[in-house]
Structure formats: structure tokens, C-alpha cells
Scaffold this active site. Sequence first.
Site, short mmCIF file in Angstrom:
data_model
loop_
_atom_site.label_atom_id
_atom_site.label_comp_id
_atom_site.label_asym_id
_atom_site.label_seq_id
_atom_site.Cartn_x
_atom_site.Cartn_y
_atom_site.Cartn_z
N ASP A 261 0.75 -1.17 0.13
CA ASP A 261 -0.02 -0.01 0.10
C ASP A 261 0.92 1.25 -0.04
O ASP A 261 2.04 1.49 0.33
CB ASP A 261 -0.74 0.09 1.23
CG ASP A 261 -0.41 -0.23 2.57
OD1 ASP A 261 0.50 0.83 2.82
OD2 ASP A 261 -0.34 -1.29 3.15
N GLU B 217 22.34 -21.74 -18.47
CA GLU B 217 21.35 -20.94 -17.45
C GLU B 217 22.31 -19.65 -17.13
O GLU B 217 21.69 -18.50 -16.95
CB GLU B 217 20.73 -21.62 -16.69
CG GLU B 217 19.44 -22.32 -16.99
CD GLU B 217 18.96 -23.32 -15.76
OE1 GLU B 217 17.88 -23.89 -16.10
OE2 GLU B 217 19.78 -23.75 -15.02
#
Length: 726
Positions: A531, A611
Site C-alpha cells: 500500500d 542458464e
Amino acid sequence: MAIRAEEQSFTIETKRTVYQLKADKFGVLRHIWYGAKTGCDMEYLQVYRDVGFAGNIYEASGTRDYSMNTMLLEYPCEGIGDYRIGAVSAIHGDGSCALDLRYTGCRIIDGKYSVPGMPAVYGGENAQTLEIYLHDTATGVEAVLRYGVLPELDIITRSACIINNGSGSVMLKKAHSLSLDLLKGEYDWIHFCGRHAMERQPERARLIHGVQRVSSSRGTSSHQQNPAVIVCSPDCTETNGSCVGAMLVYSGGFSADIEYDQLGRARLVMGIDPDTFSWRLEAGESFYTPEAVMCFSNAGFERMSHNFHRLIRENICRGKYKDSVRPVLINSWEASYFDFDDEKLLDIAKKSAELGCDMLVMDDGWFGNRNNDDSALGDWFVNEKKLKGGLNALTKKVKALGMDFGIWFEPEMISEDSELCREHPDWAIRIPGRAPVLSRCQLVLDITRSEVREYLFNSISSILSGADISYVKWDMNRSICDWYSAALPPERMGEMPHRYVLALYELLERLTAAFPDVLFEGCSGGGGRFDAGMLYYSPQIWCSDNTDAFDRTRIQYGTSFFYPVSAVGSHVSAVPNHQTGREIPFEARSVTAMAGSFGYELDPAKLSEQERQAVKEQIIRFKKYAPLIHRGTYYRLSDPMSDNYAVWEFVSADKAEMLVFGVIFRAETNMLRTGIRLRGADAEKRYRLEGTDMVYTGAALTEGGILLPDTWGDFTTAEFHFVEEK
Ligand code: DGJ
């Protein structure tokens, strides 16, 4: 001037919107208009009639069309004949509950007001504040309504202060930050619901008669609902139609209620969750509500989102990291959970430094006797069995690898099995005589007590100043109940949930001021306290514990309606994904994580050579794009809740650069490539697609768009970087 007062009429003007209110001859504060600029006093739309069972205030008796129950009101009170949901309600000393706040005056001030003890929007060029004063003659209760305006961003903020200027005490039962009455019409609303590891999923519905509510009574803003809602015209889309977005700058329990009334109007009220709130005001005392922020757009959700993004980035986030591109992290959590020691961490650091990561974050498990999640919260001292030689030695070694060091805390919690709890059993929130609710085997500390805050400030400070630490992950892993504080008298116990939030803000303010160079990242089991209140202290928040790239595209899509990409903590994790078991290709995982503060959440020792090369390349790519990703304008080019793809775009402020990223979820056979029209390009400019000879006009990209790649296998990615050809 953004704010004008004529007699008792007030006009707040932003770049593209206008807000009008007026105190009438009875001193009733009426809402007139919130919408596009019209150049008119919009009161002509408010023509009332005698409505059955809609009473009249005493002074207006004989004028049957004048009723509190039918008019649009600015800060509606309960108990005086407006039967819709109110913004404020109180119980007086005599047990009565009515409140009739009438206009007594106003003040216009240059600059933006602040809210004592709470986060609030600050600054803003040409910012102004309107204060409206209201008074209840029968009891002496007063209210100050504050409106802050940031004209450039079409932002209007709201906050109220309730003052008891009577002689006895008053019990506030509800004190909302915002009330907004909308004219008769049909409306949809959108809220952002979810659960742990699946936060902020947009849900849209037509308003139906009665009250519809989203709320949290969990002591935090919660995974389940977010303190941000949109009310819009039924035809509203990304780029067309009208909408009002409203968001609280608050991290505790909240409610956002919309009542669609008997006459087809909508009223939105928003503020602290009234179900877990009461506040005793003795004579002379005041209560400040948290701040709410509103933005109107008549060009769809996109413009509203752009304004909220800029507001949060420029006028809510603070500190050294507000504008700067954030470090690429490697976090130990999904790499090793509780099972690590200094050697394992150094191995992660060494291997990820080689790949280009900027910072190692040591997550949960480094302190006290913490080897799983049922013990040691509160014991904020280093476990030297795990970190042999201590924290300082470890950070020095990590630094020597060219990496910064970050650390995890969960300050608000206490485990029953901890030294802290054995020493201070009364510091845990629990109701005497009642077994407390445990969640993840933990209890919540009563941070409303100053000695508890002092303990936390000192123990966290001593860790942060005892070693070279550049980052703190501030976690919070349960909802709160059993509200009781030994420090509060019974008649004030209902104040505890809000006092908890005030205490949290005080602690965060102190720590962020004491350690201005430390980057704070908020977290609450991922996005359980995502928030604008927390963003005032931490410019980024771990968006979700769900790192699955498919789910993340949806979580990040919902998050983007109010919150900027710079606020979104997002990492590439291993497959099978630890939350869903899904195996999504590396490239799709990385593209998705690049829509945030990028990082990794895996054990680099387990990466294949291929990777490892991919990680190196991803980090270089992210760093190249990072300023555009974090400071550019963000566009949602698809709706991944229903489309088979998630596509999003960043555009630089000068429109010289556009970056489109996308993930196509499922491969489709015998299908033409999907076209996506870009937004934000300058129609007159010519753009080269990087890595090709193709040059497009901005008009072509906007009107015709681009084709997403052909798919082979699920989760094909798209990446288009357009740079202006001079
Ligand atoms: C919840 C967080 O969201 C995770 O990232 C991790 O930090 C754990 N808590 C640690 O307990």
C-alpha cells in the site's frame, strides 16, 4: 490558482479535472461535481424533489424537497436523516449518536498539508490545501476537512481531523478519510482481491442497490483486498470512459464501501476499518484520519494509473532510492530457506557476483535459534553457529566479491519459543485469560508500547550499524487479532489497531531516518501490506510470495492499476516453481521479473552453464533498460486475466524510446500472429526496432501495431525495443 473560494462555493481545479463543493444557506456542505472541466458551475444538475420517507432538516421544514437523504453531501454524518452510509459516526456522553457538521469557514493555504504521525503525499509544484471547517452545535464536535491538490497530476487528496470541542468525552465509531457522492447513473466498480500468494486480482462488477464493500480487519491492508478502488462508467476501458480511482495512504485495516442508493446514485466512503476501530476523544482532543487520494480520468484507466504512478514515485516514496535504479538482488530464501551457513551464503554470493548480481540478501534464519518457522522471532542477534565469525566478517567477504549485503527482519513478531518471549511474555499481543491465535506459530509484538519499540529500534540499529548493510527486507507474516494492550485502559482498547499502525510508522520513520543509506523493501508474506503507506518508508515491496511467472503477470497487472513498476519487488526463481510446480522457460521468468525491481531467488549453484550465461545476459539487459522501466510511462497492452498473453510497454518521457515486453501463455496451432497496438508513441517520430533494419513511424506502431512472435511451446516471450531514428 488551483483552489478558488467564492462566497461559500469551492472549486478545486487540476490540469484536466475539477472538483466543486458548496456550503448552502443552512451550512450543509454539499458535493457538486467531480469530473472533467466544464467551465460551468455544475450545480444545475442537482434538482431535487420531494421523495417519500426522506426527512427534512428542521430549518428547511416546509421545503419538502430539501432532504439530507437525497442531496449529494461532502462528508456525511450519521443519525441526522441521511440513511446512506456515513463518513463519520460518534457516540456522545449522553449515549446519543447524531452528528450534524455544518460549515463555519474555510482557509486556502499554499503547499500540501501533512498528516501528523502518518504518511501522506508531499510537495508537488503548485500544490495547495483547502481547509473547510465544520461544527456540530449540539455537542461542540468539530471537523476540519483537508483537500490537497497536485494540479499537474490531476490528484486531489483528502484527510479529516475530528476535534472534540465539547465538554464531555466522545467515542468515535467511524472517521473516514474520504466520502464521494456521484450523480445519478450506472456505474461499475473495480477492486483488487486475492489471497496469500495470489494478490490484487482485478474484479469488476456493476454496482447493485445497497452497500458493496471491500475491507480488511486483519491489522494490515491485506492480501485479500487492497485499499484502492475504482468507480467507473460501464463503458470505461483502458483508454476511454470515465473513472475515479481512490486509494488510501494507510497500511492497517480499512474499508471501502460503495452504496448505490434508492435514487441511483453512488456514494464511496473509505478509511480505517470501522469494525476494528473506536477512538475516545476527551474534551480538547483531536483525531486525524489517514489520507486518501483521488484521481479522475475521462480517458480511461490508463491516465488514472499514470497519475497514481507518478504520484507514488515522486510524492510518496522518499529517500535515496526514490529515483535511483535499484540493485539487482539475489535472495537466499528460495535458494536455501532456513538451511544455510556462512559458507553457503558466500557460495551464493560468489556465484551470483560472477553473473552480475549487485547484492546478496540473507533472508530468514540468520538470528537466534531459528532453524524453521516456529521459533526465535524477536531474538535479533546473530546465530554464530550458522554465521561463524559473525555478521561483520560475512559482510566483509561479500563486499570483497564486489557485492552489497542485505538482511531480513520480521520486527513486529515474537515467537513463543524465543529468548525475548521468555524474558517479556507480556510483550506479545494477547487477551488475558484467553489463548491467543497463533499463525505460522508466531505472536505479534505490542509495538504500541514504547518500550517494545525502543527494543526494536535498538536491536535493529545495532545489527545495521555493526556491519556494512545496504538493504533491509521488512517482513510481516501474519494477520492480527486478539487486540489487547496492557498499556491501554479498557475504554481505549478499540484504539489499538490504529495505534498499532501509528506505532509501526513511528518505528519506520526513526529507522529510515537513522539509516538513510539503507534501501528498505516492504514485505508481508509477499504482498500482504502492499500500500501507499508502506511505500512512504520503503520504495519497493516484495509483490507476492508467488514467483510463478504466469501468476505473476496477473498479480503485477492488478498491482499496476495504482502502483508503479518501481514499487514492485520481482525475482526470477527456479523451476519447478516452489509455489505452483509449473515449469516456465527461463526467458519468460526473466521478462516477467523485469517488470519490477529485478532479482533472483534461486541457488546459482544449481544453474546449468547455459542458464548461467542466460543470467549474465539478463542482468546486462535489465540494467540497460532499468531507467526506462523504472522511470518511463507504463502501459498495459493486454488483459492477461482473459487474453492468452500479457503484454506491457514502457515509454520514455521524451517519447524517444519504447520497450514492449510480453509473454504468450499457450502456443496455438494454425493461428496467425497476434497484433498489438502500441500506445504512447509520437505519431510524427520514426523508430528503429533495435537489432533490425526495420523503421516504423509512431503512427504505424499506434494505428497498426506490431505482431507478437510465432509460438512454439508455451510461454513464448516478446521483446521489442524501439529507438527514435533521428
Ligand atoms: C515471507 C516472505 O514473503 C518470503 O519472501 C520470505 O522472506 C519468508 N517470509 C521468510 O520467512
